[in-house]
Design a protein around this motif. Structure first.
Motif, PDB file in Angstrom:
ATOM      1  N   PRO A 245      43.123  33.988  45.103  1.00  0.00           N
ATOM      2  CA  PRO A 245      41.813  34.033  44.445  1.00  0.00           C
ATOM      3  C   PRO A 245      41.919  33.909  42.925  1.00  0.00           C
ATOM      4  O   PRO A 245      42.834  34.463  42.304  1.00  0.00           O
ATOM      5  CB  PRO A 245      41.269  35.404  44.854  1.00  0.00           C
ATOM      6  N   ALA A 246      40.975  33.185  42.352  1.00  0.00           N
ATOM      7  CA  ALA A 246      40.920  33.075  40.894  1.00  0.00           C
ATOM      8  C   ALA A 246      40.316  34.333  40.284  1.00  0.00           C
ATOM      9  O   ALA A 246      40.646  34.723  39.165  1.00  0.00           O
ATOM     10  CB  ALA A 246      40.098  31.844  40.508  1.00  0.00           C
ATOM     11  N   ASP A 247      39.427  34.977  41.037  1.00  0.00           N
ATOM     12  CA  ASP A 247      38.746  36.178  40.542  1.00  0.00           C
ATOM     13  C   ASP A 247      38.533  37.117  41.730  1.00  0.00           C
ATOM     14  O   ASP A 247      37.989  36.710  42.760  1.00  0.00           O
ATOM     15  CB  ASP A 247      37.405  35.802  39.912  1.00  0.00           C
ATOM     16  N   VAL A 248      38.985  38.364  41.581  1.00  0.00           N
ATOM     17  CA  VAL A 248      38.883  39.309  42.700  1.00  0.00           C
ATOM     18  C   VAL A 248      37.656  40.206  42.588  1.00  0.00           C
ATOM     19  O   VAL A 248      37.443  41.087  43.424  1.00  0.00           O
ATOM     20  CB  VAL A 248      40.160  40.186  42.795  1.00  0.00           C
ATOM     21  N   LYS A 249      36.839  39.981  41.591  1.00  0.00           N
ATOM     22  CA  LYS A 249      35.663  40.839  41.398  1.00  0.00           C
ATOM     23  C   LYS A 249      34.728  40.794  42.594  1.00  0.00           C
ATOM     24  O   LYS A 249      34.141  41.811  42.977  1.00  0.00           O
ATOM     25  CB  LYS A 249      34.928  40.408  40.130  1.00  0.00           C
ATOM     26  N   ALA A 250      34.600  39.611  43.201  1.00  0.00           N
ATOM     27  CA  ALA A 250      33.701  39.461  44.346  1.00  0.00           C
ATOM     28  C   ALA A 250      34.134  40.309  45.532  1.00  0.00           C
ATOM     29  O   ALA A 250      33.333  40.583  46.430  1.00  0.00           O
ATOM     30  CB  ALA A 250      33.627  37.991  44.758  1.00  0.00           C
ATOM     31  N   TYR A 251      35.376  40.734  45.534  1.00  0.00           N
ATOM     32  CA  TYR A 251      35.905  41.529  46.650  1.00  0.00           C
ATOM     33  C   TYR A 251      36.030  43.012  46.288  1.00  0.00           C
ATOM     34  O   TYR A 251      36.583  43.794  47.059  1.00  0.00           O
ATOM     35  CB  TYR A 251      37.269  40.984  47.061  1.00  0.00           C
ATOM     36  N   GLY A 252      35.517  43.388  45.119  1.00  0.00           N
ATOM     37  CA  GLY A 252      35.594  44.775  44.690  1.00  0.00           C
ATOM     38  C   GLY A 252      36.993  45.204  44.311  1.00  0.00           C
ATOM     39  O   GLY A 252      37.296  46.404  44.267  1.00  0.00           O
ATOM     40  N   LEU A 253      37.859  44.239  44.010  1.00  0.00           N
ATOM     41  CA  LEU A 253      39.259  44.562  43.721  1.00  0.00           C
ATOM     42  C   LEU A 253      39.587  44.527  42.235  1.00  0.00           C
ATOM     43  O   LEU A 253      40.728  44.773  41.844  1.00  0.00           O
ATOM     44  CB  LEU A 253      40.179  43.605  44.489  1.00  0.00           C
ATOM     45  N   ASP A 254      38.583  44.220  41.379  1.00  0.00           N
ATOM     46  CA  ASP A 254      38.801  44.362  39.939  1.00  0.00           C
ATOM     47  C   ASP A 254      38.862  45.839  39.574  1.00  0.00           C
ATOM     48  O   ASP A 254      39.589  46.247  38.669  1.00  0.00           O
ATOM     49  CB  ASP A 254      37.688  43.663  39.154  1.00  0.00           C
ATOM     50  N   LYS A 255      38.110  46.653  40.343  1.00  0.00           N
ATOM     51  CA  LYS A 255      38.150  48.116  40.205  1.00  0.00           C
ATOM     52  C   LYS A 255      38.191  48.700  41.615  1.00  0.00           C
ATOM     53  O   LYS A 255      37.157  49.085  42.179  1.00  0.00           O
ATOM     54  CB  LYS A 255      36.926  48.619  39.446  1.00  0.00           C
ATOM     55  N   PRO A 256      39.384  48.755  42.237  1.00  0.00           N
ATOM     56  CA  PRO A 256      39.484  49.205  43.628  1.00  0.00           C
ATOM     57  C   PRO A 256      38.872  50.595  43.831  1.00  0.00           C
ATOM     58  O   PRO A 256      38.987  51.470  42.957  1.00  0.00           O
ATOM     59  CB  PRO A 256      40.995  49.226  43.887  1.00  0.00           C
ATOM     60  N   THR A 257      38.213  50.773  44.973  1.00  0.00           N
ATOM     61  CA  THR A 257      37.650  52.093  45.271  1.00  0.00           C
ATOM     62  C   THR A 257      38.738  53.098  45.610  1.00  0.00           C
ATOM     63  O   THR A 257      38.603  54.287  45.334  1.00  0.00           O
ATOM     64  CB  THR A 257      36.665  52.002  46.451  1.00  0.00           C
ATOM     65  N   ARG A 258      39.823  52.615  46.204  1.00  0.00           N
ATOM     66  CA  ARG A 258      40.952  53.485  46.536  1.00  0.00           C
ATOM     67  C   ARG A 258      42.251  52.701  46.387  1.00  0.00           C
ATOM     68  O   ARG A 258      42.283  51.491  46.600  1.00  0.00           O
ATOM     69  CB  ARG A 258      40.857  54.015  47.978  1.00  0.00           C
ATOM     70  N   THR A 259      43.319  53.407  46.058  1.00  0.00           N
ATOM     71  CA  THR A 259      44.647  52.802  46.053  1.00  0.00           C
ATOM     72  C   THR A 259      45.623  53.760  46.726  1.00  0.00           C
ATOM     73  O   THR A 259      45.462  54.984  46.663  1.00  0.00           O
ATOM     74  CB  THR A 259      45.160  52.499  44.631  1.00  0.00           C
ATOM     75  N   VAL A 260      46.615  53.181  47.378  1.00  0.00           N
ATOM     76  CA  VAL A 260      47.705  53.962  47.974  1.00  0.00           C
ATOM     77  C   VAL A 260      49.010  53.330  47.503  1.00  0.00           C
ATOM     78  O   VAL A 260      49.254  52.147  47.755  1.00  0.00           O
ATOM     79  CB  VAL A 260      47.655  53.943  49.514  1.00  0.00           C
ATOM     80  N   THR A 261      49.843  54.118  46.828  1.00  0.00           N
ATOM     81  CA  THR A 261      51.141  53.628  46.367  1.00  0.00           C
ATOM     82  C   THR A 261      52.247  54.372  47.104  1.00  0.00           C
ATOM     83  O   THR A 261      52.276  55.612  47.114  1.00  0.00           O
ATOM     84  CB  THR A 261      51.316  53.823  44.854  1.00  0.00           C
ATOM     85  N   LEU A 262      53.133  53.610  47.726  1.00  0.00           N
ATOM     86  CA  LEU A 262      54.268  54.176  48.454  1.00  0.00           C
ATOM     87  C   LEU A 262      55.541  53.847  47.700  1.00  0.00           C
ATOM     88  O   LEU A 262      55.763  52.702  47.293  1.00  0.00           O
ATOM     89  CB  LEU A 262      54.343  53.581  49.862  1.00  0.00           C
ATOM     90  N   VAL A 263      56.381  54.846  47.496  1.00  0.00           N
ATOM     91  CA  VAL A 263      57.698  54.636  46.901  1.00  0.00           C
ATOM     92  C   VAL A 263      58.733  54.900  47.980  1.00  0.00           C
ATOM     93  O   VAL A 263      58.750  55.981  48.590  1.00  0.00           O
ATOM     94  CB  VAL A 263      57.936  55.562  45.692  1.00  0.00           C
ATOM     95  N   LEU A 264      59.595  53.911  48.228  1.00  0.00           N
ATOM     96  CA  LEU A 264      60.575  53.997  49.301  1.00  0.00           C
ATOM     97  C   LEU A 264      61.887  54.565  48.779  1.00  0.00           C
ATOM     98  O   LEU A 264      62.099  54.712  47.575  1.00  0.00           O
ATOM     99  CB  LEU A 264      60.801  52.613  49.914  1.00  0.00           C
ATOM    100  N   GLY A 265      62.772  54.869  49.721  1.00  0.00           N
ATOM    101  CA  GLY A 265      64.048  55.473  49.375  1.00  0.00           C
ATOM    102  C   GLY A 265      64.896  54.618  48.457  1.00  0.00           C
ATOM    103  O   GLY A 265      65.699  55.139  47.679  1.00  0.00           O
ATOM    104  N   ASP A 266      64.722  53.291  48.509  1.00  0.00           N
ATOM    105  CA  ASP A 266      65.516  52.398  47.644  1.00  0.00           C
ATOM    106  C   ASP A 266      64.834  52.132  46.308  1.00  0.00           C
ATOM    107  O   ASP A 266      65.282  51.297  45.526  1.00  0.00           O
ATOM    108  CB  ASP A 266      65.793  51.072  48.356  1.00  0.00           C
ATOM    109  N   GLY A 267      63.720  52.833  46.050  1.00  0.00           N
ATOM    110  CA  GLY A 267      63.013  52.664  44.786  1.00  0.00           C
ATOM    111  C   GLY A 267      61.902  51.641  44.818  1.00  0.00           C
ATOM    112  O   GLY A 267      61.146  51.517  43.848  1.00  0.00           O
ATOM    113  N   THR A 268      61.757  50.887  45.896  1.00  0.00           N
ATOM    114  CA  THR A 268      60.691  49.893  46.011  1.00  0.00           C
ATOM    115  C   THR A 268      59.318  50.564  45.981  1.00  0.00           C
ATOM    116  O   THR A 268      59.110  51.596  46.618  1.00  0.00           O
ATOM    117  CB  THR A 268      60.840  49.099  47.319  1.00  0.00           C
TER     118      THR A 268
END
Length: 453
Positions: A245-268
């Protein structure tokens, strides 16, 4: 000449009748001779040596799959990872495919079978074989139970089972990898969540249970966190909205309502951004390692919407009694130490034995010890006091009972303490900044169980 006695004639007739009945019975059960030829396999190949697959359906773009080491990739119509499970299923269908009937060894016009312009053509490239394996699939037979088919290697037309139609008529999305995060729950070490319900973070050290690190240090429920991680591990997209996508605003992803960040054992680090919902209650999402916007079902967003409270440990402690190797119990100014030993009975089964080692030595009823430990896990938390006053406010300056549990396998010890104040029962536990208001009846049962040891 004298005639044959009547009884002898009767006996001979009876024997003949019995013999005739026997022959009829045996012969009627004997299988009919068959001239049916055994079915032939359409292809013979080693699936481990298949390096490429092309599916070309009439009126659609051809799908080309290539094997890259142990994984499959789709290179056309788009360059994306393929779903190895779906590819293996396709190869299984082709590997077991048999010709049902030979329609014609030397057919005339192929158009009557739909093979002049096949509905589907599948091509396999196999390592070590000069020529690819090709199968053309045409129309259904008049009764609809089979499909006409042909290979370039021979002129004959034959039929194959109708199930092959669903195996071969695939759209590109059917064969692409729909896994969004590519994580295994056991590899996750930290989880960070933001949303309208607030932000929080959890962490798990090696050998320890899950605990919140923000906004305060408090214990997490083992099974509730495992359930969330299981949902994230199995998260699959329902469809692709936009590959780049050129612009994610139409999908509400310019300001996400929620985020989940996972950090794995190898640092990823992997971050799932959740945007706006569609009319049919699906959600636009994007993952940090690719630009694609996809749609997912509502299950994960709905689970996250329950907030931090859904993931907190709502029991005093979640104790697996078989993991406990010993404990100290402090009550009335006296500390008693208990330890578990194991041995094998005559049948080779492991048997546990509990013993008090201080202040005096005494063998204990193993069932009573296990009941006391089991009772700890049954104490419900009715309220979390996340900004507690001084311990004396809850009677915890002089707790009725404090127990420190020790574990096998290098897991660090954990403790809890229970007190009563003004008709209510309170507790604290290791690694938890909150004071817990607990069920008075169950708290009293725990105190009594340890007192009676």
């Amino acid at each position: 000449m004298k005639g044959t006695p009547f009884w002898k004639t009767y006996a001979l007739l009876a024997v003949a009748a019995s013999l005739g009945a026997y022959i009829y019975f045996v012969e009627s059960k004997r299988p009919e001779p068959t001239t049916e030829k055994p079915k032939e396999k359409v292809f013979t190949f080693d699936r481990a040596k298949v390096k490429g697959i092309t599916l070309a359906s009439a009126g659609a773009e051809a799908i080309h799959l290539v094997k890259d080491k142990d994984a499959w990739r789709m290179t056309a119509p788009g360059d994306v990872a393929a779903d190895s499970g779906q590819v293996d299923s396709l190869l299984s269908s082709l590997e077991g495919l048999q010709s049902e009937d030979i329609v014609s060894e030397t057919p005339g016009a192929l158009g009557e079978f739909g093979l002049d312009k096949p509905k589907t053509t599948v091509t396999l490239t196999v390592e070590g074989q000069k020529d690819p394996l090709v199968l053309d699939v045409g129309e259904k037979t008049p009764d609809g139970g089979a499909l006409y088919a042909k290979t370039p290697a021979r002129p004959r037309v034959f039929t194959v089972a109708s199930y092959v139609e669903s195996s071969l008529e695939k759209k590109p999305f059917d064969l692409r990898d729909r896994d969004l995060l590519h994580v295994k729950r056991d590899a996750v070490r930290t989880v960070e969540v933001t949303g309208p319900e607030g932000a929080y973070a959890l962490a798990r050290a090696e050998g320890s249970d899950w605990a919140f690190t923000r906004p305060l240090a408090t214990q997490a429920g083992r099974w509730s966190v495992d359930g969330l991680l299981g949902s994230l591990e199995s998260l699959r997209m329902d469809s692709v909205v936009d590959e780049n996508p050129a612009d994610v605003k139409a999908y509400g992803l310019d300001k996400p309502t929620r985020t989940v960040t996972l950090v794995l054992g190898d640092g990823t680090r992997k971050t799932l951004e959740i945007g706006s919902a569609t009319a049919d209650k699906k959600y636009n999402v994007r993952v940090s390692d690719r630009p694609m916007v996809a749609l997912i079902p509502a299950a994960v967003p709905d689970e996250l919407a329950k907030g931090m409270g859904e993931l907190r440990s709502k029991r005093l402690l979640e104790v697996a009694t078989y993991d406990v190797s010993g404990f100290d119990a402090e009550m009335g100014g006296k500390t008693s130490t208990y330890s578990r030993s194991t041995s094998k009975d005559k049948d080779g089964l492991e048997v546990s034995k509990w013993r008090r080692t201080a202040p005096d030595a005494k063998d204990l009823d193993t069932a009573k010890v296990q009941d006391a430990l089991f009772a700890v896990g049954g104490v419900d938390v009715s309220e979390f006091v996340d900004q507690p006053a001084a311990p004396a406010t809850y009677g915890l300056d002089h707790p009725t009972l404090k127990v420190t549990l020790k574990f096998e396998g290098g897991k660090p010890p954990v403790w809890f303490e229970i007190a009563d104040k003004d008709g209510a029962s309170y507790a604290r536990r290791s690694g938890d900044a909150a004071v817990l208001k607990v069920d008075p009846k169950k708290a009293a049962d725990v105190v009594k169980a340890f007192k009676d040891l």
